[in-house]
Scaffold this active site. Structure first.
Site, PDB file in Angstrom:
ATOM      1  N   TYR A 177       2.128   4.374  10.088  1.00 31.22           N
ATOM      2  CA  TYR A 177       1.020   5.007   9.362  1.00 31.22           C
ATOM      3  C   TYR A 177       0.381   6.112  10.198  1.00 31.22           C
ATOM      4  O   TYR A 177       0.136   7.223   9.716  1.00 31.22           O
ATOM      5  CB  TYR A 177      -0.019   3.942   8.997  1.00 31.22           C
ATOM      6  CG  TYR A 177      -1.260   4.496   8.351  1.00 31.22           C
ATOM      7  CD1 TYR A 177      -1.248   4.940   7.038  1.00 31.22           C
ATOM      8  CD2 TYR A 177      -2.461   4.575   9.070  1.00 31.22           C
ATOM      9  CE1 TYR A 177      -2.399   5.446   6.443  1.00 31.22           C
ATOM     10  CE2 TYR A 177      -3.609   5.077   8.483  1.00 31.22           C
ATOM     11  CZ  TYR A 177      -3.573   5.514   7.173  1.00 31.22           C
ATOM     12  OH  TYR A 177      -4.713   6.019   6.587  1.00 31.22           O
ATOM     13  N   LYS A 222       0.036  10.221   9.411  1.00 30.15           N
ATOM     14  CA  LYS A 222      -1.227  10.970   9.293  1.00 30.15           C
ATOM     15  C   LYS A 222      -1.315  12.063  10.357  1.00 30.15           C
ATOM     16  O   LYS A 222      -1.991  13.075  10.151  1.00 30.15           O
ATOM     17  CB  LYS A 222      -2.415  10.001   9.365  1.00 30.15           C
ATOM     18  CG  LYS A 222      -2.509   9.052   8.164  1.00 30.15           C
ATOM     19  CD  LYS A 222      -2.695   9.799   6.840  1.00 30.15           C
ATOM     20  CE  LYS A 222      -3.029   8.865   5.686  1.00 30.15           C
ATOM     21  NZ  LYS A 222      -3.208   9.567   4.407  1.00 30.15           N
TER      22      LYS A 222
HETATM   23  P1  NAP Z   1      -6.440   2.451  -1.830  1.00 29.88           P
HETATM   24  O1  NAP Z   1      -7.677   1.852  -2.392  1.00 29.88           O
HETATM   25  O2  NAP Z   1      -5.290   1.567  -1.469  1.00 29.88           O
HETATM   26  O3  NAP Z   1      -5.965   3.613  -2.814  1.00 29.88           O
HETATM   27  C1  NAP Z   1      -4.769   4.312  -2.553  1.00 29.88           C
HETATM   28  C2  NAP Z   1      -4.428   5.100  -3.790  1.00 29.88           C
HETATM   29  O4  NAP Z   1      -3.193   5.810  -3.539  1.00 29.88           O
HETATM   30  C3  NAP Z   1      -4.184   4.218  -5.029  1.00 29.88           C
HETATM   31  O5  NAP Z   1      -4.693   4.862  -6.155  1.00 29.88           O
HETATM   32  C4  NAP Z   1      -2.665   4.157  -5.084  1.00 29.88           C
HETATM   33  O6  NAP Z   1      -2.161   3.895  -6.376  1.00 29.88           O
HETATM   34  C5  NAP Z   1      -2.350   5.577  -4.659  1.00 29.88           C
HETATM   35  N1  NAP Z   1      -0.939   5.781  -4.348  1.00 29.88           N
HETATM   36  C6  NAP Z   1      -0.167   5.085  -3.485  1.00 29.88           C
HETATM   37  N2  NAP Z   1       1.085   5.558  -3.512  1.00 29.88           N
HETATM   38  C7  NAP Z   1       1.108   6.566  -4.423  1.00 29.88           C
HETATM   39  C8  NAP Z   1       2.104   7.439  -4.901  1.00 29.88           C
HETATM   40  N3  NAP Z   1       3.369   7.368  -4.492  1.00 29.88           N
HETATM   41  N4  NAP Z   1       1.746   8.376  -5.813  1.00 29.88           N
HETATM   42  C9  NAP Z   1       0.491   8.474  -6.240  1.00 29.88           C
HETATM   43  N5  NAP Z   1      -0.501   7.653  -5.865  1.00 29.88           N
HETATM   44  C10 NAP Z   1      -0.180   6.707  -4.949  1.00 29.88           C
HETATM   45  O7  NAP Z   1      -6.762   3.241  -0.459  1.00 29.88           O
HETATM   46  P2  NAP Z   1      -8.003   4.145  -0.019  1.00 29.88           P
HETATM   47  O8  NAP Z   1      -8.690   3.434   1.075  1.00 29.88           O
HETATM   48  O9  NAP Z   1      -8.765   4.622  -1.183  1.00 29.88           O
HETATM   49  O10 NAP Z   1      -7.203   5.348   0.673  1.00 29.88           O
HETATM   50  C11 NAP Z   1      -7.185   6.655   0.161  1.00 29.88           C
HETATM   51  C12 NAP Z   1      -6.707   7.565   1.284  1.00 29.88           C
HETATM   52  O11 NAP Z   1      -7.605   7.449   2.396  1.00 29.88           O
HETATM   53  C13 NAP Z   1      -5.323   7.214   1.841  1.00 29.88           C
HETATM   54  O12 NAP Z   1      -4.601   8.411   2.081  1.00 29.88           O
HETATM   55  C14 NAP Z   1      -5.630   6.516   3.147  1.00 29.88           C
HETATM   56  O13 NAP Z   1      -4.583   6.663   4.075  1.00 29.88           O
HETATM   57  C15 NAP Z   1      -6.869   7.254   3.589  1.00 29.88           C
HETATM   58  N6  NAP Z   1      -7.729   6.544   4.546  1.00 29.88           N
HETATM   59  C16 NAP Z   1      -8.334   5.379   4.184  1.00 29.88           C
HETATM   60  C17 NAP Z   1      -9.173   4.746   5.108  1.00 29.88           C
HETATM   61  C18 NAP Z   1      -9.884   3.457   4.777  1.00 29.88           C
HETATM   62  O14 NAP Z   1     -10.485   2.865   5.688  1.00 29.88           O
HETATM   63  N7  NAP Z   1      -9.876   2.995   3.535  1.00 29.88           N
HETATM   64  C19 NAP Z   1      -9.373   5.292   6.378  1.00 29.88           C
HETATM   65  C20 NAP Z   1      -8.727   6.486   6.705  1.00 29.88           C
HETATM   66  C21 NAP Z   1      -7.925   7.110   5.769  1.00 29.88           C
HETATM   67  P3  NAP Z   1      -1.837   2.375  -6.867  1.00 29.88           P
HETATM   68  O15 NAP Z   1      -3.151   1.768  -7.279  1.00 29.88           O
HETATM   69  O16 NAP Z   1      -0.877   2.596  -7.979  1.00 29.88           O
HETATM   70  O17 NAP Z   1      -1.233   1.652  -5.686  1.00 29.88           O
END
Ligand code: NAP
Length: 231
Positions: A156, A160
């Site tokens: 991961y 990133k």
């Molecule tokens: P999340 O709740 O797991 O949401 C991820 C989203 O990405 C979901 O809507 C998922 O769809 C979608 N997705 C996954 N694979 C996909 C694909 N092939 N095509 C289109 N959509 C896809 O995660 P989140 O925390 O909101 O994360 C959003 C972003 O923030 C990510 O890039 C993550 O790496 C980044 N981030 C998060 C954190 C944190 O602490 N949460 C910290 C740093 C960075 P499904 O529902 O269909 O699976």
């Protein structure tokens, strides 16, 4: 009117960002790979739904075609969709783990960005926000006392990191666009079993900030809600 496309909009940070941007008056296209979950989320927010799996070229092309036909322009692209992949130590990681995660976090961003560029070029204030992570920052990872160093993240984290370099390269090549990478911070979503210490409102702050800058704003930077993050 500002037309905005966000990937992974059906839940978590994508959903909250879509909510806030719609409240600011953006015409939001909420992208989701699952039609049912995406439509339900878009209906809840009163925004437009577009089926969009960033790993699928036909899906990406169809989504861009829809926005081309309906809006004729794209002002803001938010590459938010991301996956964590299998939890494993570096020694356990196999090439297939990277192929799986990079398909979404790296290749998916380039697939969609490449397809969206002609529509973004029609905007007077084109913006791309790439949702990266502090776990992608080499400066953090190389410091054994840092928060990031506590998490083994070969797969991961490196995806990133690649997204950070992709951001720099696009920003340099496309100076008319504001293209930045952001770190939302450790946020309670399904992504981390809701162990994150921030709310989604806090996590969406940097996404929304950089989705709403004007031409005097920065480009080619990596930022969180408090400012510049070291690469
Ligand atoms: P999340 O709740 O797991 O949401 C991820 C989203 O990405 C979901 O809507 C998922 O769809 C979608 N997705 C996954 N694979 C996909 C694909 N092939 N095509 C289109 N959509 C896809 O995660 P989140 O925390 O909101 O994360 C959003 C972003 O923030 C990510 O890039 C993550 O790496 C980044 N981030 C998060 C954190 C944190 O602490 N949460 C910290 C740093 C960075 P499904 O529902 O269909 O699976």
């Amino acid at each position: 009117m500002t037309t905005t496309l966000i990937t992974g909009g059906n839940k978590g940070l994508g959903f909250e960002s879509a909510r806030q941007l719609a409240a600011l008056g953006h015409t939001v296209y909420l992208g989701a790979r699952d039609e049912s979950r995406g439509r339900t989320a878009a209906d809840e927010l009163g925004v437009r739904f577009v089926q969009l799996d960033v790993t699928d070229q036909a899906s990406v092309d169809a989504a861009i075609e829809t926005i081309t036909t309906e809006a004729g322009v794209l002002d803001v692209l938010i590459n938010n969709a991301g996956i964590l992949g299998r939890r494993s130590t570096p020694a356990e990681v196999e090439a297939s783990d990277l192929e799986h995660v990079y398909a979404t976090n790296v290749f998916g961003v380039v697939r969609l960005t490449h397809a969206a560029l002609p529509l973004l070029e029609k905007s007077g204030n084109p913006i791309i926000v790439n949702v990266s992570s502090g776990l992608g920052a080499l400066a953090e990872a190389a410091d054994p006392t840092s928060f990031a160093a506590q998490f083994p993240a070969l797969t991961y984290g490196s995806s990133k990191s690649a997204l950070l370099m992709i951001t720099i390269q696009y920003a340099r090549a496309l100076p008319a666009m504001r293209i930045n990478a952001i770190d939302p911070g450790y946020t309670a979503t399904d992504f981390n079993g809701h162990e994150g210490t921030q709310t989604v409102e806090e996590g969406a702050e940097a996404i929304v900030t950089f989705a709403t800058i004007d031409q005097s704003g920065p480009t080619g930077t990596f930022q969180n809600k408090d400012g510049i993050v070291a690469w």
